[in-house]
Design a protein around this motif. Sequence first.
Motif, PDB file in Angstrom:
ATOM      1  N   SER A  34      -3.057  -0.331  15.894  1.00 33.51           N
ATOM      2  CA  SER A  34      -2.008  -1.205  16.386  1.00 33.51           C
ATOM      3  C   SER A  34      -1.070  -1.398  15.200  1.00 33.51           C
ATOM      4  O   SER A  34      -1.520  -1.807  14.122  1.00 33.51           O
ATOM      5  N   ASP A  35       0.190  -1.064  15.380  1.00 35.80           N
ATOM      6  CA  ASP A  35       1.133  -1.144  14.267  1.00 35.80           C
ATOM      7  C   ASP A  35       2.492  -1.544  14.824  1.00 35.80           C
ATOM      8  O   ASP A  35       3.137  -0.768  15.517  1.00 35.80           O
ATOM      9  N   ASP A  36       2.923  -2.767  14.501  1.00 33.30           N
ATOM     10  CA  ASP A  36       4.225  -3.237  14.986  1.00 33.30           C
ATOM     11  C   ASP A  36       5.292  -3.205  13.888  1.00 33.30           C
ATOM     12  O   ASP A  36       6.367  -3.768  14.048  1.00 33.30           O
ATOM     13  N   GLY A  37       4.990  -2.560  12.770  1.00 23.36           N
ATOM     14  CA  GLY A  37       5.925  -2.499  11.657  1.00 23.36           C
ATOM     15  C   GLY A  37       5.755  -3.634  10.668  1.00 23.36           C
ATOM     16  O   GLY A  37       6.255  -3.565   9.552  1.00 23.36           O
ATOM     17  N   ASN A  38       5.037  -4.684  11.070  1.00 20.36           N
ATOM     18  CA  ASN A  38       4.719  -5.804  10.184  1.00 20.36           C
ATOM     19  C   ASN A  38       3.227  -5.861   9.874  1.00 20.36           C
ATOM     20  O   ASN A  38       2.832  -6.070   8.742  1.00 20.36           O
ATOM     21  N   VAL A  39       2.436  -5.715  10.916  1.00 27.18           N
ATOM     22  CA  VAL A  39       0.981  -5.759  10.801  1.00 27.18           C
ATOM     23  C   VAL A  39       0.416  -4.442  11.300  1.00 27.18           C
ATOM     24  O   VAL A  39       0.837  -3.929  12.333  1.00 27.18           O
ATOM     25  N   CYS A  40      -0.528  -3.923  10.551  1.00 26.58           N
ATOM     26  CA  CYS A  40      -1.194  -2.675  10.899  1.00 26.58           C
ATOM     27  C   CYS A  40      -2.693  -2.940  10.986  1.00 26.58           C
ATOM     28  O   CYS A  40      -3.270  -3.504  10.058  1.00 26.58           O
ATOM     29  N   LYS A  41      -3.295  -2.564  12.109  1.00 24.36           N
ATOM     30  CA  LYS A  41      -4.741  -2.678  12.263  1.00 24.36           C
ATOM     31  C   LYS A  41      -5.285  -1.296  12.575  1.00 24.36           C
ATOM     32  O   LYS A  41      -4.840  -0.645  13.519  1.00 24.36           O
ATOM     33  N   ILE A  42      -6.236  -0.865  11.780  1.00 25.09           N
ATOM     34  CA  ILE A  42      -6.962   0.370  12.048  1.00 25.09           C
ATOM     35  C   ILE A  42      -8.308  -0.073  12.601  1.00 25.09           C
ATOM     36  O   ILE A  42      -9.058  -0.788  11.929  1.00 25.09           O
ATOM     37  N   MET A  43      -8.585   0.332  13.835  1.00 28.45           N
ATOM     38  CA  MET A  43      -9.786  -0.143  14.520  1.00 28.45           C
ATOM     39  C   MET A  43     -10.674   1.027  14.919  1.00 28.45           C
ATOM     40  O   MET A  43     -10.204   2.151  15.042  1.00 28.45           O
ATOM     41  N   LEU A  44     -11.930   0.723  15.150  1.00 30.37           N
ATOM     42  CA  LEU A  44     -12.908   1.750  15.475  1.00 30.37           C
ATOM     43  C   LEU A  44     -13.813   1.229  16.574  1.00 30.37           C
ATOM     44  O   LEU A  44     -14.174   0.050  16.592  1.00 30.37           O
ATOM     45  N   HIS A  45     -14.150   2.123  17.497  1.00 29.26           N
ATOM     46  CA  HIS A  45     -15.125   1.790  18.541  1.00 29.26           C
ATOM     47  C   HIS A  45     -16.128   2.926  18.638  1.00 29.26           C
ATOM     48  O   HIS A  45     -15.755   4.093  18.648  1.00 29.26           O
ATOM     49  N   ASP A  46     -17.412   2.572  18.702  1.00 27.32           N
ATOM     50  CA  ASP A  46     -18.430   3.618  18.799  1.00 27.32           C
ATOM     51  C   ASP A  46     -18.468   4.181  20.220  1.00 27.32           C
ATOM     52  O   ASP A  46     -17.929   3.586  21.144  1.00 27.32           O
TER      53      ASP A  46
ATOM     54  N   ASP B  10     -15.274  -2.419  17.170  1.00 29.63           N
ATOM     55  CA  ASP B  10     -16.543  -2.586  16.465  1.00 29.63           C
ATOM     56  C   ASP B  10     -16.320  -2.767  14.965  1.00 29.63           C
ATOM     57  O   ASP B  10     -17.182  -3.293  14.274  1.00 29.63           O
ATOM     58  N   PHE B  11     -15.166  -2.310  14.479  1.00 24.61           N
ATOM     59  CA  PHE B  11     -14.840  -2.419  13.060  1.00 24.61           C
ATOM     60  C   PHE B  11     -13.332  -2.335  12.937  1.00 24.61           C
ATOM     61  O   PHE B  11     -12.680  -1.650  13.732  1.00 24.61           O
ATOM     62  N   SER B  12     -12.765  -3.033  11.932  1.00 26.16           N
ATOM     63  CA  SER B  12     -11.315  -2.937  11.749  1.00 26.16           C
ATOM     64  C   SER B  12     -10.905  -3.281  10.322  1.00 26.16           C
ATOM     65  O   SER B  12     -11.596  -4.006   9.614  1.00 26.16           O
ATOM     66  N   ILE B  13      -9.769  -2.711   9.954  1.00 23.56           N
ATOM     67  CA  ILE B  13      -9.092  -3.068   8.708  1.00 23.56           C
ATOM     68  C   ILE B  13      -7.749  -3.654   9.118  1.00 23.56           C
ATOM     69  O   ILE B  13      -6.974  -3.000   9.821  1.00 23.56           O
ATOM     70  N   HIS B  14      -7.498  -4.894   8.720  1.00 23.68           N
ATOM     71  CA  HIS B  14      -6.251  -5.585   9.036  1.00 23.68           C
ATOM     72  C   HIS B  14      -5.380  -5.584   7.787  1.00 23.68           C
ATOM     73  O   HIS B  14      -5.842  -5.950   6.710  1.00 23.68           O
ATOM     74  N   ALA B  15      -4.130  -5.163   7.949  1.00 18.00           N
ATOM     75  CA  ALA B  15      -3.227  -5.075   6.807  1.00 18.00           C
ATOM     76  C   ALA B  15      -1.814  -5.457   7.227  1.00 18.00           C
ATOM     77  O   ALA B  15      -1.492  -5.493   8.412  1.00 18.00           O
ATOM     78  N   GLN B  16      -0.982  -5.743   6.230  1.00 13.28           N
ATOM     79  CA  GLN B  16       0.422  -6.080   6.468  1.00 13.28           C
ATOM     80  C   GLN B  16       1.305  -5.200   5.595  1.00 13.28           C
ATOM     81  O   GLN B  16       0.916  -4.822   4.489  1.00 13.28           O
ATOM     82  N   TYR B  17       2.497  -4.920   6.107  1.00 13.91           N
ATOM     83  CA  TYR B  17       3.498  -4.239   5.279  1.00 13.91           C
ATOM     84  C   TYR B  17       4.238  -5.302   4.480  1.00 13.91           C
ATOM     85  O   TYR B  17       4.467  -6.411   4.962  1.00 13.91           O
ATOM     86  N   ASP B  18       4.614  -4.973   3.249  1.00 15.37           N
ATOM     87  CA  ASP B  18       5.422  -5.917   2.487  1.00 15.37           C
ATOM     88  C   ASP B  18       6.824  -5.343   2.284  1.00 15.37           C
ATOM     89  O   ASP B  18       7.120  -4.220   2.706  1.00 15.37           O
ATOM     90  N   GLU B  19       7.660  -6.113   1.637  1.00 15.26           N
ATOM     91  CA  GLU B  19       9.072  -5.735   1.475  1.00 15.26           C
ATOM     92  C   GLU B  19       9.267  -4.537   0.558  1.00 15.26           C
ATOM     93  O   GLU B  19      10.339  -3.953   0.507  1.00 15.26           O
ATOM     94  N   HIS B  20       8.223  -4.130  -0.160  1.00 15.47           N
ATOM     95  CA  HIS B  20       8.325  -2.999  -1.085  1.00 15.47           C
ATOM     96  C   HIS B  20       7.788  -1.704  -0.476  1.00 15.47           C
ATOM     97  O   HIS B  20       7.484  -0.767  -1.211  1.00 15.47           O
ATOM     98  N   HIS B  21       7.659  -1.680   0.836  1.00 19.82           N
ATOM     99  CA  HIS B  21       7.149  -0.512   1.553  1.00 19.82           C
ATOM    100  C   HIS B  21       5.728  -0.172   1.091  1.00 19.82           C
ATOM    101  O   HIS B  21       5.397   0.963   0.788  1.00 19.82           O
ATOM    102  N   GLN B  22       4.909  -1.224   1.012  1.00 18.06           N
ATOM    103  CA  GLN B  22       3.505  -1.089   0.644  1.00 18.06           C
ATOM    104  C   GLN B  22       2.656  -1.737   1.728  1.00 18.06           C
ATOM    105  O   GLN B  22       3.154  -2.547   2.508  1.00 18.06           O
ATOM    106  N   ILE B  23       1.402  -1.364   1.764  1.00 19.70           N
ATOM    107  CA  ILE B  23       0.457  -1.989   2.692  1.00 19.70           C
ATOM    108  C   ILE B  23      -0.472  -2.888   1.883  1.00 19.70           C
ATOM    109  O   ILE B  23      -1.001  -2.481   0.849  1.00 19.70           O
ATOM    110  N   HIS B  24      -0.657  -4.110   2.365  1.00 22.33           N
ATOM    111  CA  HIS B  24      -1.577  -5.059   1.734  1.00 22.33           C
ATOM    112  C   HIS B  24      -2.728  -5.303   2.706  1.00 22.33           C
ATOM    113  O   HIS B  24      -2.522  -5.807   3.812  1.00 22.33           O
TER     114      HIS B  24
END
Length: 174
Positions: free
Chosen positions: A63-75, A85-99
């Motif tokens: 799921s990626d709306d350009g602000n928040v990115c979630k990489i998810m997994l289902h068995d 079943d598992f996920s990494i939640h991250a955000q884009y910042d103003e420097h074109h980086q993912i946190h």
Amino acid sequence: MFLAPSAFERKEDKKKETLIAEFEDLEFQVFRMQENMKKIAKNWNILGIDQTKEEKWVIVYASDDGNVCKIMLHDCETPFDGSWDFSIHAQYDEHHQIHIDDIRGDENRGFGSICMNFLKEHALEQNISCIKGDIVKRDWGHIDRLIHFYEKHHFHVSIEQEKQHGMIYWQPSA
């Protein structure tokens, strides 16, 4: 050492039974994968499929709306009910980086490595300059495991033991 023919046959039969069980398990996982992919694709972007260290198939989606990115997994052993079943939640910042904000799900199943590999691939596709994150006080109960995980994925890890704080940083190689 000499084995009687009957002993050899039992060993061979066991191998055959094991192969049949593994085939039936794989067949079931593939069927479940097809059904789960149909449901997941309705709301999320499917990034791919992978196998865990126990050789179980999983579906990785985002799921990626350009602000928040979630990489998810289902068995592929259970029906998809709308939750990961598992996920990494991250955000884009103003420097074109993912946190990376949070990593959620069961540990020691290989899910984290699969999701991290897909996050890094996703970052490359988005021309992201780096992935970074913080290690905070609530992580200190499993700090050694976190350091091992991030270093395994080629992150630079910086830890301040006395402040119970750390930072992670990954940059694609040129």
